[in-house]
Design an enzyme around this catalytic site. Structure first.
Site, mmCIF file in Angstrom:
data_model
loop_
_atom_site.group_PDB
_atom_site.id
_atom_site.type_symbol
_atom_site.label_atom_id
_atom_site.label_comp_id
_atom_site.label_asym_id
_atom_site.label_seq_id
_atom_site.Cartn_x
_atom_site.Cartn_y
_atom_site.Cartn_z
ATOM 1 N N SER A 160 14.001 38.480 -15.139
ATOM 2 C CA SER A 160 14.032 39.392 -13.781
ATOM 3 C C SER A 160 12.872 39.829 -13.474
ATOM 4 O O SER A 160 11.765 39.899 -14.257
ATOM 5 C CB SER A 160 15.003 40.640 -13.911
ATOM 6 N N GLY A 162 10.676 38.257 -11.853
ATOM 7 C CA GLY A 162 9.657 37.271 -11.800
ATOM 8 C C GLY A 162 9.090 36.945 -13.060
ATOM 9 O O GLY A 162 8.114 36.089 -13.257
ATOM 10 N N GLU A 267 21.353 36.280 -2.683
ATOM 11 C CA GLU A 267 20.208 35.938 -2.427
ATOM 12 C C GLU A 267 20.260 34.525 -1.807
ATOM 13 O O GLU A 267 20.941 33.869 -2.265
ATOM 14 C CB GLU A 267 19.064 35.930 -3.471
ATOM 15 N N GLU A 279 20.684 32.965 -5.682
ATOM 16 C CA GLU A 279 21.248 33.892 -6.830
ATOM 17 C C GLU A 279 22.035 34.986 -6.486
ATOM 18 O O GLU A 279 22.029 35.469 -5.403
ATOM 19 C CB GLU A 279 19.846 34.339 -7.679
ATOM 20 N N ASP A 286 16.823 45.138 -6.094
ATOM 21 C CA ASP A 286 15.551 45.933 -6.120
ATOM 22 C C ASP A 286 15.290 45.863 -4.368
ATOM 23 O O ASP A 286 14.680 46.828 -3.724
ATOM 24 C CB ASP A 286 14.541 45.196 -6.915
ATOM 25 N N THR A 287 15.577 44.571 -3.781
ATOM 26 C CA THR A 287 15.178 44.599 -2.298
ATOM 27 C C THR A 287 16.214 45.573 -1.499
ATOM 28 O O THR A 287 15.817 46.117 -0.334
ATOM 29 C CB THR A 287 15.625 43.153 -1.757
ATOM 30 N N ARG A 364 6.217 47.716 -11.668
ATOM 31 C CA ARG A 364 6.622 48.590 -10.415
ATOM 32 C C ARG A 364 7.041 50.023 -10.771
ATOM 33 O O ARG A 364 7.902 50.304 -11.476
ATOM 34 C CB ARG A 364 8.135 47.976 -9.652
#
Length: 395
Positions: A160, A162, A267, A279, A286-287, A364
């Site tokens: 996850s 990236g 997504e 996906e 998160d977005t 993050r």
């Protein structure tokens, strides 16, 4: 009839979180607003959700026996997977024994890795996707690169934000892409997916809520990623009526196939009126943190309502909004955020600092939220606020 008892008593309604990051923290807070007793689990101490939960456990959630021991000890009414790295076969067993897994144990199992969900979407449901191949060995990987062609995207089937993801621009990049994939997966080295590049105008996350009253689609969220990790998102992403209808149809088919109640982050790639499935996550996305300022019910509030069986008659959208991730690099357990009075000096700006206890590399650590007359103005406002933030790493 929905019934919720008193926390920390014999009649408490207990929810156990498998994963306690920033998304789990917000889910915890929303559940507690309804009087739910929350137990937070993660692989390290003092994860964000642990800081607000009633109690917590530290465990490797890929260890099925340890996971079972914690669940049998706590006897939760609801088990909520909040990350991919979980011993999902154990969840499947526990569901058969009567435990309630959100949205379902099978959904957690299929979406834990990219192989299960891609095969469901493309091969079972016939949804449009990019070209892809799976590879479990270096020999299979080289064959997949040759068949798909370059440039292509290489991802571990279980990761996850990236981690382990790279772009293989030419055949000469294959060695490095394979190495990155084997070092960055959530469960260590293993199988990867090789995806062909697709031409698209923009990417969206279509947050889709399955609840007692049916299915609700939120306004589409556009987003910008760096190496597969979200950096900015905005709502609502402009798109044609035809493309939106196709996106909603794809989201409805994949979430119906997964089943259960809760929010799903679907997504997709969009080019003109064409939409490709990418996906899906059976949990807050998160977005979708932008919904903490763009709506009266954030994705976390909607998730809590849905999994508790509560109605969602309407979601009020406040207007164009944006989020910008606060990503910090370093190796420390001490970080200070400064100049917050300037960050918050403009109207309709908010900040969330997650309280993550350490950084190893880049992580993050918070998010800035902004609302304005247009998406462009909201993004610019978030960027201005971000530029004022000062982060001090104490070694």
């Amino acid at each position: 009839m929905v019934k919720i008892g008193t926390p920390l008593t014999k009649v408490a309604k207990r929810a156990l979180l498998c994963g306690s990051g920033e998304l789990g923290k917000e889910v915890t807070l929303e559940l507690q607003r309804y009087g739910v007793e929350v137990i937070a689990c993660d692989r390290y101490e003092n994860a964000p959700a642990m800081q607000v939960a009633h109690r917590s456990h530290v465990l490797n959630m890929l260890d099925g026996q340890h996971l079972r021991e914690v669940i049998e000890l706590e006897k939760p009414d609801i088990i909520i997977p909040e990350v991919e790295a979980i011993a999902t076969p154990t969840l499947v067993e526990l569901e058969k024994e009567g435990y309630n897994v959100i949205p379902t144990a099978n959904a957690a199992f299929l979406t834990m890795n990219r192989k299960g969900i891609r095969q469901l979407a493309a091969e079972t449901l016939g949804l449009p996707t990019s070209r892809y191949r799976f590879a479990a060995t270096r020999e299979e990987f080289d064959a997949a690169i040759k068949e798909i062609g370059t440039p292509c995207v290489v991802k571990p089937i279980m990761s996850s934000s990236g981690h382990g993801q790279s772009v293989c621009k030419t055949p000469a990049d294959a060695d490095n892409s394979w190495k990155i994939s084997q070092e960055g997966g959530r469960a260590g080295g293993g199988e990867v997916i090789v995806e062909g590049f697709v031409k698209f105008d923009y990417e969206i996350t279509l947050l889709t809520v399955r609840h007692s009253g049916g299915t609700t689609f939120l306004n589409p969220i556009g987003h910008h990623q760096v190496d597969g990790d979200y950096r900015e998102s905005w709502q609502a992403q402009p798109m044609s009526d035809v493309a939106l209808a196709k996106a909603q149809d794809i989201a409805k088919k994949i979430t119906d196939a997964l089943g259960g109640y809760g929010i799903f982050g679907v997504e997709m790639f969009v080019q003109g009126d064409d939409v490709l499935f990418s996906e899906v996550s059976p949990r807050p996305h998160d977005t979708g943190m932008v919904t903490m300022i763009s709506q009266d019910l954030s994705e976390f509030a909607l998730h809590a309502r849905a999994i508790l069986g509560l109605p969602i008659p309407k979601v009020n959208f406040y207007g164009p909004s944006a989020s910008k991730a606060i990503v910090v690099e370093g190796d420390t357990s001490m970080v200070e955020f400064e100049n917050l009075e300037e960050v918050l000096s403009e109207p309709d700006v908010q900040i969330r600092i997650f309280g993550k206890p350490f950084i190893r590399g880049h992580r993050r650590m918070g998010v800035i939220l902004a609302k304005d007359e247009t998406v462009e103005k909201a993004l610019a406002k978030a960027e201005r606020a971000y530029a004022k933030l000062k982060v001090r790493i104490i070694s």
